[in-house]
Motif scaffolding. Structure first.
Motif, short mmCIF file in Angstrom:
data_model
loop_
_atom_site.label_atom_id
_atom_site.label_comp_id
_atom_site.label_asym_id
_atom_site.label_seq_id
_atom_site.Cartn_x
_atom_site.Cartn_y
_atom_site.Cartn_z
N PHE A 195 1.41 -9.06 34.97
CA PHE A 195 1.33 -9.22 36.32
C PHE A 195 2.63 -8.63 37.11
CE2 PHE A 195 -1.76 -12.08 34.41
CZ PHE A 195 -2.92 -11.87 35.21
N VAL A 196 3.51 -7.73 36.36
CA VAL A 196 4.60 -7.48 37.15
C VAL A 196 4.15 -6.51 38.41
CG1 VAL A 196 6.06 -7.41 34.97
CG2 VAL A 196 4.82 -5.31 35.71
N ASP A 197 2.97 -5.96 38.58
CA ASP A 197 2.53 -5.20 39.83
C ASP A 197 2.15 -6.41 41.04
OD1 ASP A 197 0.53 -6.31 38.49
OD2 ASP A 197 -1.12 -4.90 39.23
N VAL A 198 2.04 -7.33 40.65
CA VAL A 198 2.17 -8.37 41.73
C VAL A 198 3.29 -8.24 42.72
CG1 VAL A 198 1.67 -10.79 42.54
CG2 VAL A 198 0.65 -9.99 40.30
N PRO A 199 3.08 -8.53 43.99
CA PRO A 199 4.30 -7.81 45.05
C PRO A 199 5.22 -9.07 44.96
CG PRO A 199 2.26 -7.72 46.23
CD PRO A 199 1.92 -8.28 44.70
N MET A 200 5.25 -10.39 44.88
CA MET A 200 5.96 -11.52 44.80
C MET A 200 5.78 -12.25 43.43
SD MET A 200 6.36 -13.11 48.69
CE MET A 200 4.38 -13.30 48.74
N HIS A 242 -6.73 -10.03 37.52
CA HIS A 242 -6.28 -8.90 37.99
C HIS A 242 -7.32 -8.49 39.16
CE1 HIS A 242 -2.79 -7.77 35.60
NE2 HIS A 242 -3.48 -8.14 34.33
N LYS A 243 -8.45 -8.76 39.19
CA LYS A 243 -9.69 -8.27 39.84
C LYS A 243 -9.38 -9.16 41.18
CE LYS A 243 -13.28 -7.49 36.77
NZ LYS A 243 -14.47 -7.77 36.08
N ARG A 244 -8.61 -10.03 41.27
CA ARG A 244 -8.48 -10.93 42.44
C ARG A 244 -7.19 -10.60 43.33
NH1 ARG A 244 -12.41 -13.10 44.17
NH2 ARG A 244 -11.18 -14.02 45.60
N ASP A 245 -6.64 -9.31 42.85
CA ASP A 245 -5.60 -8.77 43.64
C ASP A 245 -4.64 -9.89 44.16
OD1 ASP A 245 -4.43 -6.61 44.69
OD2 ASP A 245 -5.28 -6.69 46.76
N LEU A 246 -3.80 -10.60 43.34
CA LEU A 246 -3.05 -11.53 43.58
C LEU A 246 -1.90 -10.92 44.21
CD1 LEU A 246 -2.87 -13.18 39.82
CD2 LEU A 246 -4.14 -13.83 41.88
N SER A 247 -1.23 -11.75 45.34
CA SER A 247 0.04 -11.46 45.83
C SER A 247 1.23 -12.14 45.53
CB SER A 247 -0.37 -11.50 47.40
OG SER A 247 -0.67 -12.81 47.72
N PHE A 248 1.10 -13.23 44.58
CA PHE A 248 1.96 -14.14 44.47
C PHE A 248 1.80 -14.67 43.04
CE2 PHE A 248 3.89 -18.27 44.32
CZ PHE A 248 5.31 -18.33 44.75
N VAL A 249 3.00 -14.76 42.26
CA VAL A 249 2.62 -15.22 40.92
C VAL A 249 3.96 -16.16 40.70
CG1 VAL A 249 2.70 -15.24 38.40
CG2 VAL A 249 1.20 -13.67 39.60
N ALA A 263 -11.23 -18.64 46.20
CA ALA A 263 -10.15 -19.58 45.82
C ALA A 263 -9.12 -18.83 46.52
CB ALA A 263 -9.85 -19.93 44.73
N ASP A 264 -7.85 -19.70 47.04
CA ASP A 264 -6.70 -19.16 47.51
C ASP A 264 -5.59 -19.16 46.61
OD1 ASP A 264 -7.70 -18.46 50.19
OD2 ASP A 264 -7.58 -20.36 50.69
N LEU A 265 -5.61 -20.16 45.77
CA LEU A 265 -4.87 -20.39 44.61
C LEU A 265 -5.18 -20.82 43.36
CD1 LEU A 265 -1.66 -21.26 44.33
CD2 LEU A 265 -2.39 -23.89 44.74
N TYR A 266 -4.73 -20.30 42.16
CA TYR A 266 -5.17 -20.21 40.98
C TYR A 266 -4.05 -20.77 40.18
CZ TYR A 266 -8.83 -17.06 42.43
OH TYR A 266 -9.80 -16.44 43.01
N ILE A 267 -4.20 -21.83 39.19
CA ILE A 267 -3.24 -22.71 38.49
C ILE A 267 -3.77 -22.30 36.94
CG2 ILE A 267 -2.08 -24.62 37.86
CD1 ILE A 267 -2.60 -25.34 40.96
N ALA A 268 -2.86 -21.80 36.22
CA ALA A 268 -3.05 -21.49 34.81
C ALA A 268 -2.00 -21.81 34.06
CB ALA A 268 -3.67 -20.09 34.44
#
Length: 196
Positions: A90-95, A61-68, A41-46
């Motif tokens: 998820f503060v380590d997510v780049p965006m 976290h395992k999915r290595d998210l780039s955007f939240v 999946a490219d997009l997760y909605i929760a």
């Protein structure tokens, strides 16, 4: 001591074994179904409640998210809430972005938790934030704010503020739809009582 097993006892043991195997099978299916949600999946909605589940957070976290993107981020205004702690993992997510129409409702401290998620370096210490920007009355109750201009200046690079007038032209027209319903005698009586 020797105990003899009756036919009923043996039957119950076999039934327990069958049920145990069925439970194990269902648990494995549930585990596979859960894991499959996070594949390809490219997009997760929760929602915030789903994000409170540690298994969900671990899988994300395992999915290595780039955007939240956190909509209605005023739901995390209390830094010690489970919601805020879950999202701030998820503060380590780049965006990271947060959207809300009401970032600070009554207490300037509301901004701290939101910024802790969006840009933790702005207010690295909760106690320093509180002593710098909050006024207290007795018993540690927040009674107001101080250094408002400084706080506004720190927050302004991270906020896009639009007035109602600016967005009014983008909103759809209000459509009023009147619907009538019939009430039974008990409802009519209650309504008349309330109106009196």
């Amino acid at each position: 001591v020797v105990k003899l097993l009756t036919d009923d006892s043996l039957s119950a043991i076999k039934e327990i074994e069958v049920l145990t195997k069925e439970i194990d099978k269902l648990q494995e299916e549930a585990k596979q179904t859960f894991s499959a949600q996070f594949e390809d999946a490219d997009l997760y909605i929760a929602n915030y409640e789903t994000l409170r589940d540690s298994a969900v957070r671990k899988a994300l976290h395992k999915r290595d998210l780039s955007f939240v993107f956190a909509d209605e981020c005023h739901y995390i205004k209390n830094a010690s809430s489970v919601r805020a702690k879950a999202l701030c993992e998820f503060v380590d997510v780049p965006m990271r972005f947060g959207a809300t129409a009401t970032p600070i409702q009554k207490n300037p401290e509301d901004a701290y938790s939101i910024m802790k998620f969006i840009r933790p370096s702005v207010f690295p210490s909760h106690s320093a934030f509180c002593s710098r920007y909050l006024k207290y009355s007795g018993y540690g109750i927040v009674s107001g704010s101080r250094n408002e201009k400084e706080l506004r200046n720190k927050l302004s690079p991270f906020m896009i503020i639009r007035t109602k007038e600016e967005i009014a032209s983008n909103l759809p027209d209000v459509v009023a739809i009147t619907r009538y319903c019939t009430m039974d005698p008990k409802q009519i009586g209650m309504t008349e009582q309330i109106l009196r």
